[in-house]
Design an enzyme around this catalytic site. Structure first.
Site, PDB file in Angstrom:
ATOM      1  N   LYS A 104      52.289  67.325  12.913  1.00 15.92           N
ATOM      2  CA  LYS A 104      51.449  66.601  13.962  1.00 15.92           C
ATOM      3  C   LYS A 104      50.061  67.318  13.779  1.00 15.92           C
ATOM      4  O   LYS A 104      49.942  68.449  13.600  1.00 15.92           O
ATOM      5  CB  LYS A 104      52.018  66.747  15.449  1.00 15.92           C
ATOM      6  CG  LYS A 104      51.445  65.940  16.376  1.00 15.92           C
ATOM      7  CD  LYS A 104      52.109  66.046  17.691  1.00 15.92           C
ATOM      8  CE  LYS A 104      51.239  65.562  18.899  1.00 15.92           C
ATOM      9  NZ  LYS A 104      51.848  65.727  20.340  1.00 15.92           N
TER      10      LYS A 104
ATOM     11  N   LYS B   4      59.270  74.880  20.967  1.00 15.99           N
ATOM     12  CA  LYS B   4      58.358  75.962  21.294  1.00 15.99           C
ATOM     13  C   LYS B   4      58.899  77.454  21.336  1.00 15.99           C
ATOM     14  O   LYS B   4      58.213  78.212  20.970  1.00 15.99           O
ATOM     15  CB  LYS B   4      57.603  75.373  22.681  1.00 15.99           C
ATOM     16  CG  LYS B   4      56.567  74.407  22.721  1.00 15.99           C
ATOM     17  CD  LYS B   4      56.233  74.045  23.847  1.00 15.99           C
ATOM     18  CE  LYS B   4      54.936  72.802  23.750  1.00 15.99           C
ATOM     19  NZ  LYS B   4      54.343  72.588  25.092  1.00 15.99           N
TER      20      LYS B   4
ATOM     21  N   LYS C 130      46.104  71.204  18.222  1.00 14.12           N
ATOM     22  CA  LYS C 130      45.213  71.204  18.922  1.00 14.12           C
ATOM     23  C   LYS C 130      44.548  72.548  18.775  1.00 14.12           C
ATOM     24  O   LYS C 130      43.468  72.875  19.130  1.00 14.12           O
ATOM     25  CB  LYS C 130      45.587  70.988  20.309  1.00 14.12           C
ATOM     26  CG  LYS C 130      45.863  69.542  20.671  1.00 14.12           C
ATOM     27  CD  LYS C 130      45.465  69.366  22.303  1.00 14.12           C
ATOM     28  CE  LYS C 130      46.525  69.846  23.347  1.00 14.12           C
ATOM     29  NZ  LYS C 130      46.293  69.376  24.612  1.00 14.12           N
TER      30      LYS C 130
END
Ligand code: TRP
Length: 335
Positions: A200, A118, A203
């Site tokens: 992945k 991150k 979102k």
């Protein structure tokens, strides 16, 4: 008689209200959460305090939290059976998080791969909250003495850290916390992006073509599957050098509750276009009841707010017991 009744194990998990929950979130841990109440005492939270670690607009956080709470109920978590609540409504999470900071070593927190990832993704906002994220997560879990923590496989390292913190604390102050175990779903543990099947399924709305959102209408879902990246072969078979097809097989298997091997057999004579359509249809069908339940819940946000309050009250009562013990153990004066 109470003594004869075997004590039910306790389950805790949470989801961050960042971005828009995806098919990957659903097929991973979330789809199993409803049924878990039959066997366990369950708590499920909207981790809104965790969402603050990334740059998020207040309006967006508010709407996301409400949406996620409704989605938890829509995926089948029954607020009568499980405790469903919003993390920040139970201030003990922050309080225990602070206390646990002091029994977490900088070196072990620094090893967290998600923090590194991150930080690289948003170098302009490497804040202390981001670093402290897994400690707050440990507080979430330990506050309720959870035995089992169902998570996606990207969270295993955080639950391992939580175990270390619990063991360290117990070692120093005497048995206080239950040392939890993580549990990943057998299928659907990691669903990848349809447009970039090595990443992945994200979102954030920026990944709109590769991500199928739980609340997408059926036409949108079908469109995304028809555009899914495959490869230049013509073989529906899972293998490392075929990430697109493997991902679609995983999605199909998780959505229809079969195995990848069975799915391979089912599609062995199929061309890719037909295969993608069939996977899309399976996704539409598995998400349809969730979306419908969600829409009916959102017709009455007042009722949703009272469910939220009731959940928070129940969680607070459990949390207060742990906090009382923790305060005493570390030497804080009693309230
Ligand atoms: N970090 C988790 C995630 O991103 C969400 C979360 C917050 C969580 N607190 C938790 C998961 C406690 C399990 C237990 O998915």
């Amino acid at each position: 008689m109470a003594e004869q009744q075997e004590k039910r194990k306790r389950v805790f998990s949470a989801v961050k209200p960042t971005g828009n929950p995806t098919l990957g979130n659903y097929l991973g841990p979330m789809q199993h959460w409803g049924g878990m109440s039959d066997e366990y005492d369950c708590l499920f939270a909207v981790a809104d305090l965790h969402a603050l670690t990334v740059a998020i607009e207040p309006k967006e956080l508010k709407e996301n939290s409400l949406r996620l709470f409704a989605l938890l109920v829509a995926v089948g978590v029954d607020p009568e059976k499980a405790i469903v609540f919003v993390q920040s409504h139970v201030p003990a999470h922050s309080e225990l998080g602070w206390i646990l900071n002091n029994y977490t070593m900088f070196g072990e927190a620094r090893r967290m791969t998600q923090f590194k990832e991150k930080s690289e993704k948003a170098p302009e906002n490497v804040n202390v909250g981001l670093f402290d994220y897994p400690v707050l997560m440990a507080a979430d879990i330990l506050l309720y003495k959870a035995d089992i923590v169902p998570v996606g496989d990207d969270q295993i390292q955080h639950v391992e850290l939580c175990r270390n913190i619990a063991e360290r604390f117990n070692g120093r102050f005497g048995n206080t916390f239950t040392v939890p175990e993580w549990q990943t779903p057998k299928s659907g543990a990691r669903i990848y992006s349809l447009s970039e099947p090595t990443a992945k399924m994200g979102k954030s709305d920026g990944d709109a073509s590769g991500s199928v959102f739980i609340l997408d209408p059926p036409e949108t879902i079908m469109k995304k599957f028809k555009r899914a990246v495959t490869d230049s072969e013509m073989r529906v078979k899972a293998s490392e050098d075929k990430p697109g097809i493997t991902n679609l097989l995983n999605i199909y298997a998780a959505a229809t509750k079969t195995t990848v091997e069975q799915a391979e057999r089912e599609f062995c004579a199929c061309d890719y276009a037909t295969f993608k359509t069939r996977v899309g249809e399976a996704a539409v069908e598995v998400l349809r009841p969730v979306r419908e339940k969600y829409e009916s819940l959102r017709r009455d946000d007042g009722a949703l707010a009272s469910l939220m309050n009731a959940g928070a009250e129940r969680a607070k009562r459990l949390a207060a017991r742990t906090m009382e013990k923790v305060r005493k153990r570390v030497g804080l004066l009693p309230l």
